[in-house]
Structures are given as structure tokens and as C-alpha cells.
Design a protein around this motif. Structure first.
Motif, PDB file in Angstrom:
ATOM      1  N   GLY A  54       0.839  -1.205   0.000  1.00  0.00           N
ATOM      2  CA  GLY A  54       0.000   0.000   0.000  1.00  0.00           C
ATOM      3  C   GLY A  54       0.866   1.243   0.000  1.00  0.00           C
ATOM      4  O   GLY A  54       2.096   1.175  -0.132  1.00  0.00           O
ATOM      5  N   ALA A  55       0.207   2.365   0.176  1.00  0.00           N
ATOM      6  CA  ALA A  55       0.924   3.626   0.004  1.00  0.00           C
ATOM      7  C   ALA A  55       1.837   3.976   1.171  1.00  0.00           C
ATOM      8  O   ALA A  55       2.832   4.668   0.981  1.00  0.00           O
ATOM      9  CB  ALA A  55      -0.079   4.745  -0.228  1.00  0.00           C
ATOM     10  N   SER A  56       1.532   3.512   2.373  1.00  0.00           N
ATOM     11  CA  SER A  56       2.451   3.794   3.491  1.00  0.00           C
ATOM     12  C   SER A  56       3.802   3.161   3.187  1.00  0.00           C
ATOM     13  O   SER A  56       4.849   3.788   3.368  1.00  0.00           O
ATOM     14  CB  SER A  56       1.908   3.252   4.812  1.00  0.00           C
ATOM     15  OG  SER A  56       0.709   3.913   5.147  1.00  0.00           O
ATOM     16  N   ASN A  63       5.443   5.146   0.251  1.00  0.00           N
ATOM     17  CA  ASN A  63       6.005   6.436   0.654  1.00  0.00           C
ATOM     18  C   ASN A  63       7.286   6.251   1.472  1.00  0.00           C
ATOM     19  O   ASN A  63       8.267   6.972   1.277  1.00  0.00           O
ATOM     20  CB  ASN A  63       4.968   7.239   1.450  1.00  0.00           C
ATOM     21  CG  ASN A  63       3.810   7.695   0.564  1.00  0.00           C
ATOM     22  OD1 ASN A  63       3.952   7.771  -0.664  1.00  0.00           O
ATOM     23  ND2 ASN A  63       2.673   7.992   1.162  1.00  0.00           N
ATOM     24  N   HIS A 110       0.483  12.968   3.988  1.00  0.00           N
ATOM     25  CA  HIS A 110       0.041  11.888   4.869  1.00  0.00           C
ATOM     26  C   HIS A 110       1.182  11.580   5.857  1.00  0.00           C
ATOM     27  O   HIS A 110       2.354  11.735   5.524  1.00  0.00           O
ATOM     28  CB  HIS A 110      -0.279  10.659   4.006  1.00  0.00           C
ATOM     29  CG  HIS A 110      -0.874   9.527   4.768  1.00  0.00           C
ATOM     30  ND1 HIS A 110      -0.116   8.483   5.247  1.00  0.00           N
ATOM     31  CD2 HIS A 110      -2.148   9.286   5.144  1.00  0.00           C
ATOM     32  CE1 HIS A 110      -0.913   7.631   5.875  1.00  0.00           C
ATOM     33  NE2 HIS A 110      -2.149   8.091   5.826  1.00  0.00           N
ATOM     34  N   SER A 168       2.593   8.962   6.569  1.00  0.00           N
ATOM     35  CA  SER A 168       3.613   8.019   6.060  1.00  0.00           C
ATOM     36  C   SER A 168       4.732   8.749   5.320  1.00  0.00           C
ATOM     37  O   SER A 168       5.836   8.217   5.160  1.00  0.00           O
ATOM     38  CB  SER A 168       2.977   6.955   5.157  1.00  0.00           C
ATOM     39  OG  SER A 168       2.213   7.546   4.136  1.00  0.00           O
ATOM     40  N   MET A 196       1.794  15.602  -2.506  1.00  0.00           N
ATOM     41  CA  MET A 196       0.692  14.714  -2.868  1.00  0.00           C
ATOM     42  C   MET A 196      -0.107  15.284  -4.047  1.00  0.00           C
ATOM     43  O   MET A 196      -0.131  16.497  -4.264  1.00  0.00           O
ATOM     44  CB  MET A 196      -0.232  14.472  -1.669  1.00  0.00           C
ATOM     45  CG  MET A 196      -0.789  15.724  -1.102  1.00  0.00           C
ATOM     46  SD  MET A 196      -1.727  15.623   0.463  1.00  0.00           S
ATOM     47  CE  MET A 196      -1.633  14.031   1.084  1.00  0.00           C
ATOM     48  N   ASN A 235      -6.179  14.402   1.146  1.00  0.00           N
ATOM     49  CA  ASN A 235      -7.213  13.483   1.619  1.00  0.00           C
ATOM     50  C   ASN A 235      -8.310  14.163   2.434  1.00  0.00           C
ATOM     51  O   ASN A 235      -9.408  13.655   2.534  1.00  0.00           O
ATOM     52  CB  ASN A 235      -6.586  12.352   2.446  1.00  0.00           C
ATOM     53  CG  ASN A 235      -5.465  12.818   3.352  1.00  0.00           C
ATOM     54  OD1 ASN A 235      -4.554  13.527   2.920  1.00  0.00           O
ATOM     55  ND2 ASN A 235      -5.526  12.433   4.599  1.00  0.00           N
ATOM     56  N   ASP A 269       2.431  11.433  -3.933  1.00  0.00           N
ATOM     57  CA  ASP A 269       1.523  10.447  -3.357  1.00  0.00           C
ATOM     58  C   ASP A 269       0.182  10.634  -4.087  1.00  0.00           C
ATOM     59  O   ASP A 269      -0.504  11.638  -3.893  1.00  0.00           O
ATOM     60  CB  ASP A 269       1.411  10.751  -1.850  1.00  0.00           C
ATOM     61  CG  ASP A 269       0.375   9.903  -1.135  1.00  0.00           C
ATOM     62  OD1 ASP A 269      -0.538   9.395  -1.800  1.00  0.00           O
ATOM     63  OD2 ASP A 269       0.477   9.774   0.091  1.00  0.00           O
ATOM     64  N   VAL A 285      -2.447   8.628  -4.036  1.00  0.00           N
ATOM     65  CA  VAL A 285      -3.478   7.766  -3.459  1.00  0.00           C
ATOM     66  C   VAL A 285      -4.889   8.314  -3.641  1.00  0.00           C
ATOM     67  O   VAL A 285      -5.802   7.602  -4.056  1.00  0.00           O
ATOM     68  CB  VAL A 285      -3.178   7.571  -1.947  1.00  0.00           C
ATOM     69  CG1 VAL A 285      -4.370   7.008  -1.209  1.00  0.00           C
ATOM     70  CG2 VAL A 285      -1.982   6.672  -1.779  1.00  0.00           C
ATOM     71  N   GLN A 286      -5.079   9.578  -3.312  1.00  0.00           N
ATOM     72  CA  GLN A 286      -6.438  10.118  -3.319  1.00  0.00           C
ATOM     73  C   GLN A 286      -6.934  10.442  -4.726  1.00  0.00           C
ATOM     74  O   GLN A 286      -8.125  10.651  -4.929  1.00  0.00           O
ATOM     75  CB  GLN A 286      -6.530  11.358  -2.425  1.00  0.00           C
ATOM     76  CG  GLN A 286      -6.378  11.045  -0.947  1.00  0.00           C
ATOM     77  CD  GLN A 286      -7.517  10.194  -0.385  1.00  0.00           C
ATOM     78  OE1 GLN A 286      -8.619  10.142  -0.949  1.00  0.00           O
ATOM     79  NE2 GLN A 286      -7.258   9.510   0.711  1.00  0.00           N
ATOM     80  N   SER A 288      -2.620   3.154  -3.751  1.00  0.00           N
ATOM     81  CA  SER A 288      -3.119   2.155  -2.796  1.00  0.00           C
ATOM     82  C   SER A 288      -4.420   1.545  -3.305  1.00  0.00           C
ATOM     83  O   SER A 288      -5.321   2.278  -3.739  1.00  0.00           O
ATOM     84  CB  SER A 288      -3.359   2.850  -1.449  1.00  0.00           C
ATOM     85  OG  SER A 288      -3.897   1.939  -0.534  1.00  0.00           O
ATOM     86  N   HIS A 345      -6.919  -0.015  -1.655  1.00  0.00           N
ATOM     87  CA  HIS A 345      -8.174   0.087  -0.896  1.00  0.00           C
ATOM     88  C   HIS A 345      -8.840   1.456  -0.985  1.00  0.00           C
ATOM     89  O   HIS A 345      -9.969   1.626  -0.527  1.00  0.00           O
ATOM     90  CB  HIS A 345      -7.983  -0.339   0.568  1.00  0.00           C
ATOM     91  CG  HIS A 345      -7.304   0.671   1.449  1.00  0.00           C
ATOM     92  ND1 HIS A 345      -8.012   1.543   2.227  1.00  0.00           N
ATOM     93  CD2 HIS A 345      -5.998   0.914   1.685  1.00  0.00           C
ATOM     94  CE1 HIS A 345      -7.148   2.286   2.934  1.00  0.00           C
ATOM     95  NE2 HIS A 345      -5.924   1.928   2.608  1.00  0.00           N
ATOM     96  N   LYS A 346      -8.157   2.432  -1.598  1.00  0.00           N
ATOM     97  CA  LYS A 346      -8.806   3.731  -1.795  1.00  0.00           C
ATOM     98  C   LYS A 346      -9.505   3.746  -3.151  1.00  0.00           C
ATOM     99  O   LYS A 346     -10.029   4.760  -3.595  1.00  0.00           O
ATOM    100  CB  LYS A 346      -7.771   4.855  -1.764  1.00  0.00           C
ATOM    101  CG  LYS A 346      -6.879   4.868  -0.551  1.00  0.00           C
ATOM    102  CD  LYS A 346      -7.527   5.536   0.639  1.00  0.00           C
ATOM    103  CE  LYS A 346      -6.520   5.621   1.773  1.00  0.00           C
ATOM    104  NZ  LYS A 346      -7.036   6.298   2.927  1.00  0.00           N
TER     105      LYS A 346
HETATM  106  C1  LIG Z   1      -2.887  10.579   0.905  1.00  0.00           C
HETATM  107  C2  LIG Z   1      -2.647   9.242   1.523  1.00  0.00           C
HETATM  108  N1  LIG Z   1      -1.440   8.682   1.438  1.00  0.00           N
HETATM  109  C3  LIG Z   1      -1.170   7.482   1.970  1.00  0.00           C
HETATM  110  C4  LIG Z   1      -2.120   6.772   2.643  1.00  0.00           C
HETATM  111  C5  LIG Z   1      -1.785   5.433   3.236  1.00  0.00           C
HETATM  112  O1  LIG Z   1      -2.241   4.424   2.388  1.00  0.00           O
HETATM  113  P1  LIG Z   1      -2.266   2.882   2.842  1.00  0.00           P
HETATM  114  O2  LIG Z   1      -3.451   2.721   3.720  1.00  0.00           O
HETATM  115  O3  LIG Z   1      -2.357   2.124   1.566  1.00  0.00           O
HETATM  116  O4  LIG Z   1      -0.975   2.617   3.534  1.00  0.00           O
HETATM  117  C6  LIG Z   1      -3.409   7.319   2.770  1.00  0.00           C
HETATM  118  C7  LIG Z   1      -4.456   6.611   3.551  1.00  0.00           C
HETATM  119  O5  LIG Z   1      -5.082   7.152   4.421  1.00  0.00           O
HETATM  120  C8  LIG Z   1      -3.674   8.587   2.189  1.00  0.00           C
HETATM  121  O6  LIG Z   1      -4.887   9.152   2.270  1.00  0.00           O
END
Ligand SMILES: Cc1ncc(COP(=O)(O)O)c(C=O)c1O
Length: 403
Positions: free
Chosen positions: A77-79, A82, A107, A109, A154, A158, A187, A189-190, A210, A212-213
């Protein structure tokens, strides 16, 4: 027997920036996906299906985002993504080139990894955010010097949904660095599933995603790392991902990403659907509830996100009342919910503690309907009225006690 409570069944879910439910297509494909349980690294027949899933997902991602499939690393995932990016850059340059320019509203992370690098000797310049929600581009230009290793910003926030000018920041990075060699990370993700991302035009060295988003399963993500961009393993182990990330791949999760990549053909339709609902919801809320403001409304925002400040209504109280009434929303980032501290993102934008504490984040999804939004608005009106009236009467009672 194991029992699972399906908390989603009767709920109206409006927290899609925290996570998304797996799409119906993902659920429909689950039995087939689970049947490919072999280890993709094995050499016998049972590995063929899983290997194929990895190959096809990589290929499809590379086609959609116009990159090479060799530039894709599957991870958790993104954590993880990153962390990998920032630590890779540190490992490459260390104290020699130790300055990082990072937006203040990343975020955790990103921000916490940056703080960790700081303990090793990195110098972190946090890009301030303006009241509009936008970041200060002049700050970036002023901070760049021969020691700048990385800029990280980013794609979209988020909490407020603000979309940042990544292409412009990349240009600044590439034009101003010595020998054009400042690395650029975003990042994303969003943005995935909410915004059309042209990865090639953004000229990024790294991008994180990621599952799951984006209506896929949890525990799977993608790191885009450009060919020749510094890379260091976060997880050492087997030869998976061309020896860049140890650990048997999450084939099921990756298969769910593959399904969702195919769903991207509906992206524009989904964006305009969410935007219409979000815009109508905001104008109705503004009309029917007094003293409400929309955060970052002057900036370009993700089509699905609405961050509201409702004067004299505590966000946590609002969230709990909405929860009891059957609505899932958020007061800020999900990982900081439950904390009495107001959202650092909103504070960074210049909102007062009080305003930040009176905030509510609503995140629409691909499946959100007009009826759900109407029910949400009605519940919100009622809850805000109730909280405000309790507040007023307790203030009046308080006054009487002291008179
Ligand atoms: C902008 C952003 N980056 C990273 C993450 C972390 O993603 P993951 O849950 O896949 O580690 C999130 C999740 O809340 C996020 O909103």
C-alpha cells in the motif's frame, strides 16, 4: 463458527477518502481470483495463474499510465510506498545531498518518514499551505539548492480534496536543480479513481498508489519508480519484484487492482456523477444550514470531497450523532480520528483550532446516490439544529447560574 458483523449493510457510507468497499466487479471476480492461490514464484503449473495476474496487472497499469511495466513494484500500500521512496533517496545521497522539500500536509507516512530521516541528518523544508488550500510554489523555488535531493507533494489532499499543480512543481524541480537532478515524488493515493492522472506528463520519478482507496482490496498497492531513479529495498527477502521488494506478492489484492484498472474506462462518467452530487449537496447545505463554510472552495478540488466547517458544532459530536443515525463520515484523516487534536491539515491552512474542531469531511464514492445524499442532508440539518440548541440552552443555563 466465525461470525462477521456486516456493519455496512444498512449504512450510508460517505467516507470514501478513508477507504472504499470493494466494487461489485471485484466481489464478482473473487471466487476466480481466490482459485489462483499458487505462489507466483514457483516453477510448476500452480504458479501459472498467479504469475499471469501479476504480468497482466503490470501490463495494464503500464498501458494506462504510459510507463514501463518494469517501473512498477507491487507492495502492501501507500504507506510502504512512501516509506520506500524517501528512504531510497536517503540511502542514495545521505548527508551529501540531504535537503528534502515536502508539503506540510502530506500523509503521516511521508511526514513521519521525513522526521525519521531528520534524526539521521536530513534537512526537511515543509512547504506551507495557503488559506486557499494551495501550496506555496515560491517557497519551493526559494528553498531549492545544490543539496536538494527530493521534492514530495501529494496529488490531492485526503481531507480537503485540494488538487495540487504537480506538473508545475515537477517543472520547478527539473528546471531549477543542479543538472536537473532533483527527484520528484507524488503520493497519488487520493487521485486514483477520482481524477484523470497523466503520469507521463507529470514527469515524476516516483508515484504511490493504494488499492483500498480505489475499490480494490486492502493490503495492496503500487509504487511507480522511474527507471534509473534511486531505489533501495525496504523489505529484503526473496527475488520478488525483480528483487526490489521481498515477500510473496499479494496475488488476490493485485488481481483486485487489475479488475479496477479495467473499471477506469468509466472514470470520466464517475467523476461527473460525483461532482454533480457533491456540488448540489454543498449548495443545499449552504442554503439550509446557516454559518457553514466550505474549506478550500477556491481551489481545484477532487470531485468527491467536501470539507465543511459548521460553526458552533463540534466535529466529533457531529460525527458520533451521524454515526448513530447510520451515516459514516469523518472529521479529518481517519487515522487521527478519536484524537482530541484538530486536524493538522486544516490548521496548516490557517483555520483556527475552533474552526478545525468544527469540521466534517464527506467523501462521496462511485456508488453514492442522490437518495443517499438527500437522506444525509436531512440528518445533518436535524443534528446541527439539535447540537446548536443544546449548546445555546446550556450556555443560557450557565449564565443563569452565574447571574
Ligand atoms: C494521501 C494518503 N497517502 C497514503 C495513505 C496510506 O495508504 P495505505 O493505507 O495504503 O498505507 C493514505 C491513507 O489514508 C492517504 O490518504
Amino acid at each position: 463458527m466465525l461470525q462477521f458483523e456486516n456493519s455496512a449493510q444498512t449504512r450510508i457510507y460517505l467516507d470514501h477518502n478513508a477507504t472504499t468497499a470493494p466494487s461489485k466487479t471485484v466481489l464478482d471476480h473473487l471466487p476466480q481470483m481466490i482459485s489462483e492461490w499458487g505462489n507466483p514464484s514457483s516453477i510448476h503449473l500452480s504458479s501459472r495463474g498467479p504469475k499471469n495476474i501479476l504480468r497482466e496487472t503490470r501490463k495494464q497499469f503500464a498501458e494506462i499510465f504510459k510507463c514501463s511495466s518494469l517501473e512498477i513494484i507491487f507492495n502492501s500500500g501507500a504507506s510502504e510506498g512512501n516509506n520506500t521512496v524517501l528512504k531510497s533517496v536517503w540511502e542514495k545521497f545521505g548527508l551529501e545531498k540531504n535537503e528534502y522539500i515536502i508539503s506540510q500536509i502530506e500523509h503521516p507516512s511521508v511526514l513521519k518518514t521525513a522526521s525519521y530521516l531528520q534524526t539521521l541528518g536530513a534537512v526537511i523544508h515543509l512547504i506551507p499551505v495557503l488559506k486557499s488550500g494551495q501550496i506555496d510554489l515560491e517557497f519551493i523555488k526559494n528553498k531549492i539548492n545544490s543539496k536538494t535531493a527530493l521534492i514530495s507533494c501529494m496529488f490531492a489532499n485526503n481531507e480537503t480534496g485540494t488538487v495540487f499543480p504537480i506538473q508545475q512543481i515537477s517543472d520547478i524541480a527539473k528546471k531549477n536543480g543542479v543538472n536537473n537532478n532533483i527527484l520528484m515524488h507524488s503520493d497519488c493515493v487520493q487521485a486514483l479513481g477520482k481524477y484523470e492522472i497523466d503520469l507521463a506528463a507529470l514527469n515524476l520519478d516516483y508515484a504511490t498508489f493504494s488499492g483500498h482507496k480505489f475499490y480494490a482490496l486492502k493490503g495492496c498497492g503500487i509504487l511507480f519508480a522511474k527507471k534509473n531513479a534511486p531505489y533501495a529495498n525496504l523489505i529484503h527477502g526473496g527475488g520478488q519484484e525483480r528483487s526490489r521488494r521481498g515477500g510473496t506478492e499479494n496475488v488476490l489484492g493485485i488481481a483486485s487492482i487489475q479488475v479496477m484498472l479495467q473499471e477506469l474506462k468509466y472514470l470520466n462518467q464517475k467523476i461527473s456523477q460525483m461532482q454533480t452530487l457533491r456540488d448540489n449537496m454543498e449548495s443545499e447545505i449552504l442554503k439550509k444550514i446557516n454559518n457553514v463554510s466550505i474549506t478550500a472552495v477556491e481551489s481545484e478540488r477532487l470531485s468527491n470531497t467536501s470539507s465543511l466547517v459548521i460553526t458552533d458544532v463540534d466535529g466529533e459530536t457531529m460525527l458520533m450523532s451521524l454515526d448513530i443515525a447510520g451515516f459514516s463520515v469523518s472529521t479529518g484523516a481517519a487515522c487521527s480520528s478519536g484524537s482530541p487534536e484538530p486536524s493538522p491539515v486544516l490548521l496548516a491552512m490557517g483555520l483556527t483550532r475552533n474552526e478545525a474542531q468544527n469540521s466534517l469531511r464527506i467523501g462521496l464514492g462511485w456508488g453514492t446516490t442522490e437518495i443517499e445524499i438527500q437522506k444525509f442532508i436531512s440528518a445533518l440539518i436535524e443534528i446541527v439544529e439539535r447540537i446548536r440548541s443544546i449548546d445555546t440552552s446550556s450556555k443560557e443555563n450557565g449564565k443563569q447560574n452565574y447571574v
